[in-house]
Design a protein around this motif. Structure first.
Motif, PDB file in Angstrom:
ATOM      1  N   THR A   1       0.871  -1.171   0.000  1.00  0.00           N
ATOM      2  CA  THR A   1       0.000   0.000   0.000  1.00  0.00           C
ATOM      3  C   THR A   1       0.909   1.223   0.000  1.00  0.00           C
ATOM      4  OG1 THR A   1      -1.469  -1.250   1.446  1.00  0.00           O
ATOM      5  CG2 THR A   1      -1.958   1.072   1.196  1.00  0.00           C
ATOM      6  N   VAL A   2       0.626   2.163  -0.877  1.00  0.00           N
ATOM      7  CA  VAL A   2       1.470   3.369  -0.933  1.00  0.00           C
ATOM      8  C   VAL A   2       0.765   4.481  -0.152  1.00  0.00           C
ATOM      9  CG1 VAL A   2       2.553   5.097  -2.424  1.00  0.00           C
ATOM     10  CG2 VAL A   2       2.462   2.694  -3.140  1.00  0.00           C
ATOM     11  N   HIS A   3       1.384   4.862   0.964  1.00  0.00           N
ATOM     12  CA  HIS A   3       0.794   5.875   1.836  1.00  0.00           C
ATOM     13  C   HIS A   3       1.439   7.239   1.580  1.00  0.00           C
ATOM     14  CE1 HIS A   3      -1.120   2.802   4.392  1.00  0.00           C
ATOM     15  NE2 HIS A   3      -0.023   2.106   4.173  1.00  0.00           N
ATOM     16  N   GLU A   4       0.639   8.271   1.842  1.00  0.00           N
ATOM     17  CA  GLU A   4       1.186   9.635   1.745  1.00  0.00           C
ATOM     18  C   GLU A   4       2.358   9.772   2.702  1.00  0.00           C
ATOM     19  OE1 GLU A   4      -1.263  13.297   1.770  1.00  0.00           O
ATOM     20  OE2 GLU A   4      -2.923  11.881   1.501  1.00  0.00           O
ATOM     21  N   HIS A   5       3.236  10.698   2.445  1.00  0.00           N
ATOM     22  CA  HIS A   5       4.393  10.999   3.297  1.00  0.00           C
ATOM     23  C   HIS A   5       5.431   9.881   3.299  1.00  0.00           C
ATOM     24  CE1 HIS A   5       1.800  14.177   4.601  1.00  0.00           C
ATOM     25  NE2 HIS A   5       0.975  13.336   5.186  1.00  0.00           N
ATOM     26  N   THR A   6       5.382   8.977   2.330  1.00  0.00           N
ATOM     27  CA  THR A   6       6.449   7.972   2.238  1.00  0.00           C
ATOM     28  C   THR A   6       7.261   8.282   0.975  1.00  0.00           C
ATOM     29  OG1 THR A   6       5.082   6.453   0.935  1.00  0.00           O
ATOM     30  CG2 THR A   6       5.013   6.179   3.328  1.00  0.00           C
ATOM     31  N   VAL A   7       8.474   7.732   0.939  1.00  0.00           N
ATOM     32  CA  VAL A   7       9.318   7.945  -0.248  1.00  0.00           C
ATOM     33  C   VAL A   7       8.621   7.363  -1.477  1.00  0.00           C
ATOM     34  CG1 VAL A   7      11.555   7.367  -1.289  1.00  0.00           C
ATOM     35  CG2 VAL A   7      11.424   7.962   1.130  1.00  0.00           C
ATOM     36  N   PHE A   8       7.965   6.239  -1.315  1.00  0.00           N
ATOM     37  CA  PHE A   8       7.237   5.635  -2.440  1.00  0.00           C
ATOM     38  C   PHE A   8       6.199   6.608  -3.001  1.00  0.00           C
ATOM     39  CE2 PHE A   8       7.533   0.702  -2.394  1.00  0.00           C
ATOM     40  CZ  PHE A   8       8.914   0.800  -2.506  1.00  0.00           C
TER      41      PHE A   8
END
Ligand code: SF4
Length: 368
Positions: free
Chosen positions: A193-200
């Motif tokens: 899951t790609v969450h906000e505030h991550t490098v992803f």
């Protein structure tokens, strides 16, 4: 007169520190510094002593973050802090990363009665691990497994992520085969899951599409079932008898203590979540969010959580507890799901099949 509270017998403890931060991570975590951890352990001990009124704890789970990022002295202080609660524990799990689970920490685990270890493997391809800022190699995982077994800790879970960038279907199958070669008792596979505030998120990495995730789960399930594992929860497989007793407390909608930064708990009719603000937490100003769980909410939680596992919902117990005959009230939709192979109904237990676990949100909405 108020009814007596049934005290929880499950305890979760959160250690938020990590040696480095992975590019996809959205957990409550921060970079390890000795001085931060020192302050944190003081606040944690205080919360533990104040909140956990029951010493007869059956399952303990120390998660993170990375509990093994603490230095040896702090790690021992943590295990010592938990010792008064662990005497009757049947399952005592600690999460670990391969690069920080040293032999000395393994000996400490053994000394304090930890009998289950959950290791973040995520991929068995070193170039992929490097690309997501993990600090271990697959060879580290192998040596940690050897060291755990040499110290008679054999109940081991390995975690894997589905849908990491540049991981083909073939590589994912290799991951499963590599993991199986290490003979763990339990395997967890989580879809990215790609969450906000991550490098992803910043790098615009995309989550795997539904079809890829479905095919991946299907292929993983088939490989694991051939090796004797049972798919007992959406993302979890276990050899017989090795299902996570602690996590089943959550999925069975039972009460549990949650201690530490950002930890959640469920006591009496209150679900709570601790502050995720480190400075607040270590200054003993833990601002707690609370949700009062009404009988109607509890009925919804019960259905939603129990349908996550193959153990399902016992309809007789459900009726006794909530006064609702679920089958009578949703006969048509339940019969359709059964006919289509998404649900089973045997001995009054309504449970999802593998296919059902892939569409749980839809089933739940239809039954709520
Ligand atoms: S080790 Fe775990 S908790 Fe720490 S940053 Fe990586 S994924 Fe997050």
């Amino acid at each position: 007169m108020r009814t007596k509270i049934n005290l929880p017998t499950a305890l979760y403890i959160h250690i938020p520190f990590c040696e480095s931060i992975c590019d996809y991570c959205d957990f409550t975590k921060l970079q390890y510094f000795h001085s931060f951890a020192k302050k944190y352990l003081v606040a944690l001990k205080r919360e533990l002593n104040e909140r956990v009124q029951n010493k007869d704890i059956k399952t303990i789970y120390i998660g993170g973050g990375t509990p093994t990022s603490l230095d040896d002295k702090q790690f021992e202080a943590l295990l010592k802090m938990v010792e008064p609660y662990s005497k009757n524990a049947i399952e005592y799990t600690v999460e670990a990363n391969p690069e920080s689970l040293s032999l000395s920490k393994i000996k400490q685990l053994k000394k304090y009665g930890v009998n289950r270890v959950s290791i973040g493997v995520e991929s068995t391809h070193d170039q992929i691990l490097k690309s997501i800022n993990r600090k271990h190699t697959f060879s580290d995982v192998k040596s940690v497994m050897r060291n755990l077994r040499d110290n008679n800790i054999d109940n081991i879970n390995l975690d894997l992520i589905i849908g990491l960038p540049n991981v083909s279907f073939k590589m994912l199958e290799e991951d499963i085969k590599n993991i199986l070669s290490l003979k763990p008792k339990h395997i967890s596979c989580y879809s990215l899951t790609v969450h906000e505030h991550t490098v992803f998120y910043i790098n615009k990495i995309e989550e795997p599409d539904e079809e890829f995730a479905y095919q991946a789960y299907k292929s993983i399930n088939s490989l694991l079932e051939k090796s004797g594992f049972t798919h007992y929860e959406v993302s979890n497989w276990a050899l017989p008898g090795y299902e996570s007793k602690h996590n089943l407390v959550y999925w069975n909608n039972k009460r549990y203590y949650g201690i530490g930064l950002g930890a959640s708990g469920y006591i009496d009719n209150i679900r709570y979540k601790n502050s995720t603000n480190f400075n607040q937490y270590v200054s003993f100003m833990n601002e707690i969010e609370q949700e009062i769980v009404t009988p109607s909410d509890e009925k919804d939680y019960e259905l939603m959580l129990r349908l996550r596992t193959k153990f399902g919902v016992n309809l007789i117990d459900y009726q006794k507890k909530f006064g609702v005959d679920l089958y009578a009230s949703h006969k048509q939709v339940i019969d359709e799901y059964i006919a289509q192979g998404y649900l089973t109904l045997q001995d009054n237990v309504l449970a999802p099949t593998f296919e059902g676990m892939m569409i749980l949100d839809k089933i739940y909405l239809d039954l709520a």
